[in-house]
Design a protein around this motif. Structure first.
Motif, mmCIF file in Angstrom:
data_model
loop_
_atom_site.group_PDB
_atom_site.id
_atom_site.type_symbol
_atom_site.label_atom_id
_atom_site.label_comp_id
_atom_site.label_asym_id
_atom_site.label_seq_id
_atom_site.Cartn_x
_atom_site.Cartn_y
_atom_site.Cartn_z
ATOM 1 N N UNK A 185 -11.699 3.197 -2.667
ATOM 2 C CA UNK A 185 -12.279 3.909 -4.022
ATOM 3 C C UNK A 185 -11.663 3.019 -5.208
ATOM 4 N N UNK A 186 -12.482 3.429 -6.245
ATOM 5 C CA UNK A 186 -11.989 2.834 -7.560
ATOM 6 C C UNK A 186 -10.725 3.110 -7.908
ATOM 7 N N UNK A 187 -10.057 2.031 -8.283
ATOM 8 C CA UNK A 187 -8.519 1.837 -8.848
ATOM 9 C C UNK A 187 -7.446 2.303 -7.577
ATOM 10 N N UNK A 188 -7.890 2.274 -6.543
ATOM 11 C CA UNK A 188 -7.243 2.506 -5.489
ATOM 12 C C UNK A 188 -6.896 1.245 -4.450
#
Length: 286
Positions: free
Chosen positions: A122-125
């Motif tokens: 996922x985003x920013x992970x």
């Protein structure tokens, strides 16, 4: 590959019989074109499923680490911009290391192996890496791996060239798929492919010619010769040839084969040789 293997006695001895890099003026490669050649070679290895790609990356690191000092000293410290793919001296080196590693993996291939693959969380992970069991297509036999790798590389380069140059003056002359165009038309197509390699910084100059015409109305039995002056793979091509590496980094041949296959021909009597600062590719269409 185990630690120390890339720099064992046999590999150290092999470095002394390789040709020395020639100090010849060469153009800078186009960054995107250089990346295309490297990435197409990497992706093709991934597609044929003969080695875990995390293992390949480790082996590639060990081989280039073991080879770098000898090469750097031969070209002269400070002459090469390490990590810069547009620098022909560095590209020559890194292409050799890549294909030296590819040859090693293809020469001792796996059919089933465990590979560490990244998963998008996922985003920013950060990516999460998991072990996956990979099994090669059973129809692809060990002895077919070099040719299939070369085919995939050629197709990838050719597809990207069509994307980049479509609708421009540098576009490859069109032909009907499988139409088996006559030799002069095929020469025109090959000549434009040579021009694209040259304007992309692969060599200072290049020329395609008919060295022997076939007896049929189409191009069957016609021999073509392609000569590049001061190509970016001058040293690596010679060195891989001494190693009898299969596949090798003969990028133009791979791309030309893909193009000629689309025209309805196959190739025979194929050779890639190096004389002085020239790369000379010869093949016959069938």
């Amino acid at each position: 590959m185990i630690d120390g293997e890339a720099d064992n006695v046999g590999n150290r001895a092999a470095r002394f019989v390789r040709p020395k890099p020639q100090k010849v003026l060469r153009p800078k490669l186009d960054q995107k074109f250089a990346v295309l050649l490297m990435r197409s070679s990497y992706n093709a290895l991934d597609l044929i499923d003969c080695v875990a790609m995390d293992q390949f990356q480790r082996d590639f690191f060990l081989i280039r680490q073991a080879e770098y000092q000898t090469y750097n000293e031969a070209v002269g410290p400070g002459s090469m911009m390490q990590g810069d793919l547009t620098d022909p001296l560095y590209f020559d080196f890194i292409s050799f290391a890549q294909y030296r590693t590819i040859y090693r993996e293809i020469s001792d291939p796996s059919i089933i192996f465990e590979e560490s693959q990244g998963q998008d969380m996922g985003e920013d992970m950060p990516q999460k890496f998991v072990s996956v069991i990979v099994k090669r297509d059973p129809r692809l036999k060990n002895e077919q791996l070099p040719a299939e790798h070369s085919r995939l590389v050629g197709e990838s380069i050719l597809n990207r060239i069509y994307e980049i140059f479509a609708g421009t003056k540098a576009s490859i002359p069109s032909f009907v798929l499988g139409s088996r165009p006559p030799s002069n038309d095929l020469l025109s197509v090959l000549s434009q492919l040579v021009n694209i390699f040259v304007i992309s910084g692969f060599a200072f100059d290049g020329e395609a010619s008919i060295s022997r015409k076939g007896s049929s109305k189409d191009s069957k039995g016609t021999e073509f010769t392609i000569i590049f002056s001061s190509p970016a793979t001058l040293w690596s091509g010679k060195s891989l040839k001494i190693l009898k590496s299969n596949p090798a980094n003969d990028f133009f041949l791979k791309t030309a084969r893909a193009l000629i296959f689309r025209a309805g021909y196959s190739l025979s009597n194929v050779s890639v040789d190096y004389k002085g600062t020239q790369e000379i590719t010869v093949f016959t269409t069938n």
